[in-house]
Design a protein around this motif. Structure first.
Motif, mmCIF file in Angstrom:
data_model
loop_
_atom_site.group_PDB
_atom_site.id
_atom_site.type_symbol
_atom_site.label_atom_id
_atom_site.label_comp_id
_atom_site.label_asym_id
_atom_site.label_seq_id
_atom_site.Cartn_x
_atom_site.Cartn_y
_atom_site.Cartn_z
ATOM 1 N N ASP A 57 26.059 -28.845 21.191
ATOM 2 C CA ASP A 57 26.979 -28.296 22.183
ATOM 3 C C ASP A 57 28.337 -28.093 21.528
ATOM 4 O O ASP A 57 28.888 -29.012 20.919
ATOM 5 N N SER A 58 28.884 -26.893 21.655
ATOM 6 C CA SER A 58 30.175 -26.619 21.032
ATOM 7 C C SER A 58 31.340 -27.154 21.856
ATOM 8 O O SER A 58 32.472 -27.169 21.379
ATOM 9 N N GLY A 59 31.090 -27.608 23.055
ATOM 10 C CA GLY A 59 32.138 -28.206 23.870
ATOM 11 C C GLY A 59 33.288 -27.252 24.104
ATOM 12 O O GLY A 59 33.098 -26.055 24.275
ATOM 13 N N MET A 60 34.497 -27.782 24.053
ATOM 14 C CA MET A 60 35.705 -26.988 24.294
ATOM 15 C C MET A 60 36.368 -26.601 22.979
ATOM 16 O O MET A 60 37.579 -26.513 22.876
ATOM 17 N N GLY A 61 35.548 -26.393 21.947
ATOM 18 C CA GLY A 61 36.094 -26.008 20.658
ATOM 19 C C GLY A 61 36.243 -24.503 20.561
ATOM 20 O O GLY A 61 35.436 -23.756 21.089
ATOM 21 N N PHE A 62 37.301 -24.059 19.918
ATOM 22 C CA PHE A 62 37.465 -22.643 19.638
ATOM 23 C C PHE A 62 38.200 -22.504 18.329
ATOM 24 O O PHE A 62 38.987 -23.368 17.933
ATOM 25 N N GLY A 63 37.897 -21.428 17.642
ATOM 26 C CA GLY A 63 38.466 -21.267 16.312
ATOM 27 C C GLY A 63 39.267 -20.007 16.169
ATOM 28 O O GLY A 63 39.143 -19.077 16.951
ATOM 29 N N GLY A 68 34.355 -21.111 13.235
ATOM 30 C CA GLY A 68 33.397 -21.297 14.313
ATOM 31 C C GLY A 68 33.903 -22.303 15.335
ATOM 32 O O GLY A 68 35.041 -22.762 15.270
ATOM 33 N N PRO A 69 33.046 -22.700 16.264
ATOM 34 C CA PRO A 69 33.456 -23.616 17.324
ATOM 35 C C PRO A 69 33.434 -25.092 16.925
ATOM 36 O O PRO A 69 33.826 -25.941 17.719
ATOM 37 N N TYR A 70 33.000 -25.401 15.714
ATOM 38 C CA TYR A 70 32.892 -26.800 15.294
ATOM 39 C C TYR A 70 33.981 -27.141 14.290
ATOM 40 O O TYR A 70 34.186 -26.414 13.316
ATOM 41 N N GLY A 71 34.690 -28.261 14.533
ATOM 42 C CA GLY A 71 35.762 -28.657 13.645
ATOM 43 C C GLY A 71 35.688 -30.121 13.258
ATOM 44 O O GLY A 71 35.170 -30.953 14.014
ATOM 45 N N GLU A 137 28.266 -24.159 10.921
ATOM 46 C CA GLU A 137 29.441 -24.116 10.053
ATOM 47 C C GLU A 137 30.553 -24.913 10.708
ATOM 48 O O GLU A 137 30.817 -24.764 11.905
ATOM 49 N N VAL A 138 31.197 -25.774 9.927
ATOM 50 C CA VAL A 138 32.273 -26.623 10.427
ATOM 51 C C VAL A 138 33.557 -26.237 9.712
ATOM 52 O O VAL A 138 33.602 -26.142 8.481
ATOM 53 N N GLY A 139 34.601 -25.985 10.520
ATOM 54 C CA GLY A 139 35.913 -25.683 9.965
ATOM 55 C C GLY A 139 36.808 -26.917 10.047
ATOM 56 O O GLY A 139 36.379 -28.005 10.434
ATOM 57 N N ASN A 140 38.068 -26.743 9.701
ATOM 58 C CA ASN A 140 39.045 -27.833 9.795
ATOM 59 C C ASN A 140 39.513 -27.927 11.240
ATOM 60 O O ASN A 140 40.081 -26.976 11.778
ATOM 61 N N GLY A 141 39.245 -29.060 11.850
ATOM 62 C CA GLY A 141 39.548 -29.213 13.266
ATOM 63 C C GLY A 141 40.841 -29.948 13.532
ATOM 64 O O GLY A 141 41.258 -30.809 12.762
ATOM 65 N N ILE A 142 41.452 -29.572 14.642
ATOM 66 C CA ILE A 142 42.605 -30.298 15.166
ATOM 67 C C ILE A 142 42.202 -30.747 16.564
ATOM 68 O O ILE A 142 42.060 -29.926 17.478
ATOM 69 N N ASN A 143 41.967 -32.054 16.690
ATOM 70 C CA ASN A 143 41.507 -32.606 17.952
ATOM 71 C C ASN A 143 42.694 -32.738 18.897
ATOM 72 O O ASN A 143 43.609 -33.521 18.660
ATOM 73 N N LEU A 144 42.686 -31.954 19.974
ATOM 74 C CA LEU A 144 43.767 -31.965 20.958
ATOM 75 C C LEU A 144 43.344 -32.720 22.224
ATOM 76 O O LEU A 144 43.861 -32.466 23.303
ATOM 77 N N GLY A 145 42.407 -33.632 22.083
ATOM 78 C CA GLY A 145 41.924 -34.402 23.230
ATOM 79 C C GLY A 145 40.696 -33.752 23.826
ATOM 80 O O GLY A 145 39.597 -33.931 23.333
ATOM 81 N N SER A 146 40.880 -32.958 24.884
ATOM 82 C CA SER A 146 39.732 -32.308 25.524
ATOM 83 C C SER A 146 39.379 -30.974 24.875
ATOM 84 O O SER A 146 38.375 -30.373 25.201
ATOM 85 N N VAL A 147 40.192 -30.520 23.930
ATOM 86 C CA VAL A 147 39.981 -29.239 23.259
ATOM 87 C C VAL A 147 40.102 -29.472 21.753
ATOM 88 O O VAL A 147 40.891 -30.299 21.291
ATOM 89 N N CYS A 148 39.296 -28.713 20.991
ATOM 90 C CA CYS A 148 39.361 -28.787 19.531
ATOM 91 C C CYS A 148 39.744 -27.409 18.997
ATOM 92 O O CYS A 148 39.048 -26.424 19.238
ATOM 93 N N LEU A 149 40.853 -27.349 18.287
ATOM 94 C CA LEU A 149 41.284 -26.122 17.637
ATOM 95 C C LEU A 149 40.687 -26.134 16.232
ATOM 96 O O LEU A 149 40.878 -27.093 15.476
ATOM 97 N N VAL A 150 39.949 -25.094 15.882
ATOM 98 C CA VAL A 150 39.244 -25.042 14.591
ATOM 99 C C VAL A 150 39.890 -23.960 13.721
ATOM 100 O O VAL A 150 39.990 -22.800 14.114
ATOM 101 N N LEU A 151 40.320 -24.368 12.529
ATOM 102 C CA LEU A 151 40.913 -23.448 11.557
ATOM 103 C C LEU A 151 39.920 -23.237 10.420
ATOM 104 O O LEU A 151 39.145 -24.126 10.105
ATOM 105 N N PRO A 152 39.983 -22.058 9.770
ATOM 106 C CA PRO A 152 39.061 -21.834 8.658
ATOM 107 C C PRO A 152 39.325 -22.750 7.476
ATOM 108 O O PRO A 152 40.303 -23.379 7.327
#
Length: 152
Positions: A57-63, A68-71, A137-152
């Protein structure tokens, strides 16, 4: 006319069945036993305990563009569909990440997965009989609590 016919009796003088009747009875009994055993095997429920599928499940991740949605550092639900109460083991690029028991019938087995490195991740759910694989594919994630910001 021949009057010296031999009388055939269903029993011998000592009360025992003739050998050919005894042999025939055993053949019928063994055949019936074989048919019954075959029917029981064919009618038995499938006792397979296989993992049917794996999803992440990609949850609330966005890149951002290209991510991609995984960080990294963000958590996701890895869910396998499995049967018959077996334990399902989960792996990320060959490293054990957790396990859970499958319910008594086909149902979800879920663990939390938190990737620690960017790049390609091959996730596997295995119950010892069969496995299912999901590549993400997993990018560099920034965990913002309920949302994950994914950077390349």
């Amino acid at each position: 006319m021949n009057t010296n016919r031999i009388s055939r009796s269903s029993t011998r003088s000592n009360g025992a069945l003739p050998t050919h009747r005894l042999r025939r009875g055993l053949q019928v009994g063994v055949t019936a036993l074989g048919v019954t055993a075959t029917a029981l095997v064919l009618a038995a429920p499938n006792a397979s305990a296989h993992v049917q599928s794996l999803s992440i499940d990609s949850g609330m991740g966005f890149g951002s563009l290209g991510a991609g949605p995984y960080g990294t550092g963000c958590s996701y639900q890895a869910t396998a569909q499995a049967e018959h109460g077996n334990e399902v083991y989960f792996y990320d690029n060959g490293t054990y990440i957790g396990s859970a028991l499958a319910p008594g019938s086909l149902g979800p087995v879920t663990i939390t997965w938190t990737p620690t490195t960017a790049g390609t991740h091959v996730l596997v759910a295995d119950d010892g009989f069969q496995s299912a694989t999901q590549t993400v594919e997993v990018g560099n994630g920034i965990n913002l609590g309920s949302v994950c910001l994914v950077l390349p």
